[in-house]
Enzyme design. Sequence first.
Site, PDB file in Angstrom:
ATOM      1  N   LYS A 105      -6.823  -7.806  -2.776  1.00 31.90           N
ATOM      2  CA  LYS A 105      -7.981  -7.737  -3.671  1.00 31.90           C
ATOM      3  C   LYS A 105      -8.297  -9.112  -4.239  1.00 31.90           C
ATOM      4  O   LYS A 105      -7.372  -9.868  -4.596  1.00 31.90           O
ATOM      5  CB  LYS A 105      -7.697  -6.787  -4.840  1.00 31.90           C
ATOM      6  CG  LYS A 105      -7.400  -5.353  -4.452  1.00 31.90           C
ATOM      7  CD  LYS A 105      -7.077  -4.519  -5.687  1.00 31.90           C
ATOM      8  CE  LYS A 105      -6.756  -3.085  -5.322  1.00 31.90           C
ATOM      9  NZ  LYS A 105      -6.404  -2.262  -6.499  1.00 31.90           N
ATOM     10  N   CYS A 122       0.968  31.148  26.245  1.00 33.59           N
ATOM     11  CA  CYS A 122       1.518  32.486  26.436  1.00 33.59           C
ATOM     12  C   CYS A 122       0.386  33.472  26.203  1.00 33.59           C
ATOM     13  O   CYS A 122      -0.310  33.405  25.187  1.00 33.59           O
ATOM     14  CB  CYS A 122       2.656  32.736  25.449  1.00 33.59           C
ATOM     15  SG  CYS A 122       3.188  34.466  25.382  1.00 33.59           S
ATOM     16  N   LYS A 168       0.862  -1.188   0.000  1.00 36.98           N
ATOM     17  CA  LYS A 168       0.000   0.000   0.000  1.00 36.98           C
ATOM     18  C   LYS A 168       0.903   1.244   0.000  1.00 36.98           C
ATOM     19  O   LYS A 168       1.485   1.610   1.020  1.00 36.98           O
ATOM     20  CB  LYS A 168      -0.918   0.005   1.217  1.00 36.98           C
ATOM     21  CG  LYS A 168      -1.942   1.124   1.230  1.00 36.98           C
ATOM     22  CD  LYS A 168      -2.867   0.965   2.429  1.00 36.98           C
ATOM     23  CE  LYS A 168      -3.944   2.042   2.425  1.00 36.98           C
ATOM     24  NZ  LYS A 168      -3.361   3.381   2.625  1.00 36.98           N
TER      25      LYS A 168
END
Length: 668
Positions: A289, A424, A115
């Site tokens: 597949k 901050c 993949k």
Amino acid sequence: MVPGPEHKIEALRREIRQHDHAYYVLAEPTLSDADYDRLLRELSDLEAQHPELITQDSPTQRVGGSPIPGFEHVDHATPMLSVDNTYDADQLREFDARVRKGLGSASYRYCVDPKIDGVALALRYENGTLTLAATRGDGTTGDDVTVNARTIKSIPLRLTGDDLPAVLEVRGEVCWPTAAFEAFNQSRAEAGQPTLANPRNATTGTLKQLDPRKITDRGLQFIAHGMGLIEPLRASCQTELFALLQQWGIPVSPFQTVYDDVESLVNDLPDWQQRRSAFPYETDGLVIKVDDFAQRTTLGTTSRYPRWCIAYKFSAERAQSKLIRVDYQVGKTGTITPRAVMEPMQLSGTVVQHASLHNFDQVERLDLRIGDTVIVEKAGEIIPQVVAVAMDEPRGTEHITRPTNCPECSGDVEQDEGGVYLRCINPTCAAQLKERLIHFCGRGQMDIESAGRVLMETLVDGGFVSDFADLYALRDRRAALIELDRMGEKSVDNLLDGIDASKTRPLSRLLAGLNIRHVGASTAEALANHFGTMAALRDASEEELIEVNDVGPEVAASVVHLFTSEAGRKVIERLEAAGLNMTQPKSEAVIGGILDGKTVVVTGTLATMGRKEAQELVKSLGGKITSTVSAKTNLLIVGESPGSKADKAAKLGVETIDEAALLKLAGR
């Protein structure tokens, strides 16, 4: 009889295509780079002498031309569906059991490929000539990137061989091979430019470049893994089709393996995991597949996934290294994020020296100390993060404490009420300003070309910019900008032209860019559409703001704070004085539509359209789209896996319909 130039040109094109096929498809180069370049120069010279003989599929036409204004949206002939994921052998066996049940007593086999961690692309050939390259997009509609795809040498402009299909839509992945990516990053580092973070994100950015000339030297590669529309289809299975694709000049994975049963594949999983580091490109798993096309048709698809295909994701790779120190990064909202700096290590094929620690609560949970041996993995195979301390190694002695002042500006800090983030709170903090400017100039906001991170840091450090409005006064300082490192007249003029162009962006984009806390792109658009002008938004009370879809008390308070704070008022006034658009174009309301005046939410995966397409359909029927379900919601349209929105709608008594009912409302 001496052959004419057209014969010589065609012979050179044919020879170059044969060498391309040998190099990119067969991985068997047949001549040196110098000889290849000589052939290409000879062809280019001949075409220059006979421009009437130049064709779009000539190898010389790969080099990108002038920048393009933008990408058109195109519809895919058949949807580009996602692939469902699985993470262990038992889940693979469950997938195989579903396939076996769906096919009954028929025998079947699996094609397995790595993949590739790249960008999905569909290529359309008509009578052998490349006519379209499109990104996946939402699966139904993608971006036309043909002009950029033509510059990728492994994508044939014309197919080779005989008996080509009239229409061939091949789908695959565009990736940046590891060696080419590292070489490109090295060249950037040597030139004093920032390096790119990872191949996948860099590939996405490269494919969406508006100037195709910037792509030609990057070495991207296309590898086919599937198909769309093919007319006529002369293959009965994937293995047959891929053999044909190779004959026609389209690269396919050389690692494809066929398995007759799932247990053989399961037994090979450790070997695949071990081999992944040797692949020439980044991979994050396997795609499995069913080979036979008729069996795929029998198994069918859900609205989102094919039932004949599944992805097996590799387990995240981990590595160990010694923690040297912890740096603090200040974000655009003042969030102070700790980042681990470690001795360099190899992880998933790249050298890693920095990793996220997320927040100081996480640091305390890990009991992290300087000198510890830490365990690092890549989240989603992209972002390294420290996940644990190796307790069997000697522990460090220096504990990590929360800063009591901003590490960049020494300003005061405070913990989010009920949250985990330390911020901050100094509004003039230079580190926050740099991040806010980078966000302001980004594509989803004011979309100022050439205004990247390095330039914004240079402008802030050089005293050129101290707020958003200062960007629009830079034209008066053109001469000083030209003197900056790595700028020059052309770069400066491109920047100034991009800043001028940004003045026309609609109010929604400006609001999204102003970095109003809790206000993202969709909320900015809702506010802009509701009030229409910056003046009307400025005059709105918190109660009036809460009446807007997607706006709650926190968002309303943030918007009011923008207009009541001295700094907020001042920057808005200066932006208006600089000539920025402070209005939102009115969308054409559909008066009397069947959903006229109704507030609608779309959720889940729809079968025949993407979510954006469904939202546009709702708007065409007069409805107003919002992203959250509330007491003001009139209608919820649900697809597969609707999640918590459906539950909330049920509790509130919101009417719910499915996709079929929506299409019926639209008369489709």
